[in-house]
Design an enzyme around this catalytic site. Structure first.
Site, PDB file in Angstrom:
ATOM      1  CE  LYS A 388      -1.955  -1.597   3.867  1.00  0.00           C
ATOM      2  NZ  LYS A 388      -2.747  -1.505   4.768  1.00  0.00           N
ATOM      3  CB  THR A 422      -6.328   8.405   6.923  1.00  0.00           C
ATOM      4  OG1 THR A 422      -5.807   8.981   8.015  1.00  0.00           O
ATOM      5  CG2 THR A 422      -6.468   9.230   5.738  1.00  0.00           C
ATOM      6  N   GLY A 424      -8.282   4.134  10.443  1.00  0.00           N
ATOM      7  CA  GLY A 424      -8.767   2.416  10.197  1.00  0.00           C
ATOM      8  C   GLY A 424      -8.858   2.412   8.951  1.00  0.00           C
ATOM      9  CB  THR A 425      -7.282   3.734   5.688  1.00  0.00           C
ATOM     10  OG1 THR A 425      -7.547   4.894   6.253  1.00  0.00           O
ATOM     11  CG2 THR A 425      -7.600   3.642   4.313  1.00  0.00           C
ATOM     12  N   GLY A 426      -6.609   0.803   7.086  1.00  0.00           N
ATOM     13  CA  GLY A 426      -5.944  -0.454   6.813  1.00  0.00           C
ATOM     14  C   GLY A 426      -6.976  -1.588   7.092  1.00  0.00           C
ATOM     15  CB  CYS A 427      -9.056  -2.154  10.179  1.00  0.00           C
ATOM     16  SG  CYS A 427      -7.822  -1.511  11.513  1.00  0.00           S
TER      17      CYS A 427
END
Ligand SMILES: Cc1ncc(COP(=O)(O)OP(=O)(O)O)c(N)n1
Ligand code: 3NM
Ligand code: MG
Length: 716
Positions: A388, A422, A424-427
């Site tokens: 990412k 942004t 919590g974007t990865g979760c």
């Protein structure tokens, strides 16, 4: 044990033919087979043990492995380190009581049953002796000449209703029985010939799987920490799963006290209770995917690894939460070591750049170096890696999907969305991916769809007005737009809907003799050159239609895109002539004066009528199938979905096939989809309807265009 029996492959060496049992199983498991039974009546016990060892390597934990009849071979294979999960025994085979005793409580033990007397005997067994029943035959089958009388679907329904245990349907089961047997109460379909004798077991298994799961939300478990402010952790995961069409469940590894401004504390409950949560879910519910997020310490990771070892869900997406945005390491060295062991259980790992650096053991110097590091990681652990680029400086936020074991790489470009929201974007992204993979989407499609959804959710995050710090994304922005005040669909919904609308056309294209022969290299030169000449004719006028789209576009970005595409189209035509339609390729001057075949004329007439009689939105919908269907086909040809030969440099049309999987074309397709879907989402229903119609008609023309070369064409 609560085994996933949905698609059960029973092997037959004769039906697997030259491909062999191991390769057939490997491909079928790739396609979604969840349990494999080695059945080889002629082999000696020693040979069965060897085969079990080989199969257990080929399956590599992605499906369950059981053996037919040979309890002693199962025990011996386990002693040799093979992962053999259990046995299937018939009424005249070894005792199920002995099998349970020998193989232990976690073993998968199946028993054949097809009469009321069998059911009575099952009821008399101590609970937990047998896990499921193999019930058949549904129809007469040549695979088992001594089969019992056929039950038919209704006989199976009655039997399953009376059974205390899950029933797998077996005997004469084909793909068209999928819905009827599921509806009749089958816990799964057990097939021999339908997969062993298939030309392409991976593709066939994927079709079974799609049809078995059609209409049902996949069951996704998030194993992660809790964020009481709702933007990250299990709270974000559950919202993402729901927004992407799954049924979400959550096992909590740690409690955090945090909000949009930062983390104030972490409490890790005892791992006994983590194990209890995990088992409570998996003992009862068949999991279609697991998403793993924050794992607080080494003991937590060991507990999850031990559980995965037993349960082995079909899809595992690991978001290796190791480095905070601040750069702080979130796991101690022991936990980082344990996490490396967990990587091998994952199908897809989603590190940000800082996490990739830790996992790869070096800090990438730039984006290409990050891709190289991801390639090494993917090859090392045998999982796909989604790198990412969200933390890169600059206006671009690319992602890249690296699949080193299968030799695939795909980049996803995208302008950065400027927002504070942004958190919590990865979760959220990893949960969306787990959900989409569990639905049967291939990985690039899942990434493209999850990204489109995430971008929409990021754009709408600030409107939530949650917290003073880095706020959450708006997981349901799309749904609310559709169901709330605004009844328009989102771009992501349009994209998914339209792709579904043409699914019959897509399947028909896949099944065309032209496509099959093109893939396996048996396509004769004459129809191939006919196709190319028609393609060249088509591209010449397609370029004009694209230029008209550029003329009508209202933003300079779209104008530039369509003008570039027009240019690419005409360059493509010139290249076709230079590379293939030349005297050196045995093509005479006649090719240059080749006349359009009826399919070509019809397709171009349709495009021209929209270009010069419709509006911009309808026009870009009409030109889209040529981008989308080619890219999709190219990716799957390149991925070996139509057989490995399509990727072989010795394939007679290898250089031409390579152009299908061109990365720049793929990126152009992504943008074309985004423009069209965004325009359709914003359009009034009447215009959206016309756009869809133009899109469907072009898709049907694509089918006719592909069919034409083998449908009695004039010699060019
Ligand atoms: C899933 C499943 N169900 C039934 C059978 C048949 O087993 P059995 O009755 O022992 O007959 P053989 O397979 O041994 O000929 C099965 N194998 N698998
Ligand atoms: C191995 C086996 N057992 C059966 C039973 O009814 O117990 S029928 C069968 C063979 C099923 O093969 P196919 O999928 O090719 O029809
Ligand atoms: Mg048997």
């Amino acid at each position: 044990m609560n085994a996933d029996l949905s698609l059960y492959l029973v092997t037959d060496p004769a039906l697997c033919g030259a491909r062999g049992v191991v390769e057939t199983v490997r491909q079928a498991v790739d396609g979604g087979v969840r349990i494999v039974q080695l059945r080889d009546k002629a082999a000696t016990d020693a040979e069965i043990v060897d085969q079990l060892v080989d199969l257990s390597h080929a399956i590599d934990g992605r499906a369950l492995l059981v053996v037919n009849d040979r309890l002693d071979a199962a025990i011996a294979a386990r002693e040799r380190g093979a992962r053999v999960d259990g046995v299937h025994l018939g009424q005249g085979d070894a005792s199920v009581l002995r099998a349970r005793e020998a193989l232990g409580p976690d073993a998968v033990i199946g028993l054949t049953a097809n009469s009321p007397a069998h059911l009575e005997a099952v009821l008399a067994l101590p609970p937990g002796t047998v896990d499921h029943l193999g019930v058949g035959v549904i129809r007469p089958t040549l695979t088992k000449p001594d089969h019992p009388p056929a039950l038919g679907i209704e006989g199976f329904r009655a039997f399953a209703a009376a059974s205390p245990l899950p029933c797998v349907a077996i005997g004469g089961v084909g793909i068209d029985d999928t819905e009827a047997l599921r509806e009749a109460g089958a816990a799964g379909l057990a097939v021999v010939s339908a997969l062993c004798a298939a030309d392409d077991p991976r593709r066939e298994a994927a079709q079974f799987r799609r049809r078995w799961h059609a209409g049902a939300a996949p069951r996704i478990l998030s194993i992660a920490g809790s964020d009481p402010s709702g933007g990250a952790g299990i709270q974000a995961d559950l919202k993402s799963i729901a927004a992407n069409g799954g049924y979400g469940m959550a096992v909590i590894t740690a409690l955090t006290a945090q909000n949009t401004e930062g983390v104030r504390g972490v409490h890790v409950p005892p791992t006994d209770f983590l194990q209890a949560q995990l088992e409570a879910v998996s003992d009862d519910i068949t999991l279609d995917a697991v998403k793993i997020g924050m794992l607080a310490d080494a003991e937590v990771i060991r507990t999850v690894v031990a559980w995965l070892d037993v349960v082995r869900p079909p899809v595992v997406v690991l978001d290796p939460v190791m480095v905070a945005t601040s750069g702080d390491r979130l796991l101690d060295p022991e936990a980082e070591g344990e996490l490396r062991r967990l990587l091998r259980h994952a199908d897809l790992i989603t590190p940000n750049l800082a996490e990739l650096a830790v996992l790869a053991g070096r800090v990438p110097t730039d984006w290409p170096d990050a891709l190289a590091a991801a390639e090494e990681l993917s090859a090392d652990v045998g999982a796909m890696v989604l790198v990412k680029g969200g933390h890169l400086p600059g206006d671009e936020a690319p992602d890249a999907l690296i699949d080193a074991p299968r030799g695939r790489r795909q980049e996803f470009a995208g302008a950065r969305i400027t927002t504070r929201n942004t958190h919590g974007t990865g979760c959220s992204l990893s949960s969306a991916l787990a959900t989409r993979l569990a639905k049967g989407e291939d990985a690039p499609t899942a990434v493209a769809g999850a990204r489109a959804w995430l971008r929409e959710s990021l754009r709408e995050g600030e409107a939530l007005r949650v917290g003073r710090g880095q706020g959450p994304i708006s997981h349901f922005a799309g749904l609310w737009a559709r169901g709330g005040l605004d009844t328009r669909p989102t771009a992501a919904v349009v994209e998914a809907d339209w792709w579904r609308q043409i699914s019959a056309t897509r399947t028909a294209i896949d099944e065309l003799p032209f496509i099959r022969a093109l893939a396996d290299g048996t396509l004769a030169r004459e129809p191939f050159l006919f196709y190319l000449a028609q393609d060249a004719l088509y591209l010449r006028d397609y370029a004009r239609v694209l230029a008209e789209a550029a003329r009508l576009a209202s933003t300079s970005e779209e104008q530039a895109f369509w003008a570039n595409s027009a240019h690419g189209s005409i360059v493509g035509e010139l290249e076709l002539h230079a590379a293939w339609l030349t005297p050196s390729q045995g093509v005479g001057a006649a090719t240059f004066s080749a006349r359009p075949a009826p399919a070509t004329t019809a397709y171009l007439d349709h495009l021209r009528s929209v270009a010069f009689g419709g509006d911009y939105e309808e026009l870009i919908a009409a030109v889209l199938p040529c981008f989308w269907l080619y890219t999709d086909l190219g990716r799957r040809l390149h991925a070996g979905e139509f057989g490995a030969y399509a990727r072989d440099p010795r394939h007679p049309y290898a250089s031409w096939l390579a152009t299908y999987a061109d990365a720049a074309f793929e990126e152009a397709t992504r943008r074309a989809i985004e423009f069209v879907a965004t325009a359709a989402a914003a359009a009034e229903p009447e215009k959206r309807g016309r756009m869809l119609r133009a899109f469907e008609v072009s898709s049907a023309h694509e089918l006719a265009f592909f069919a034409a070369p083998l449908e009695g064409h004039p010699v060019v």
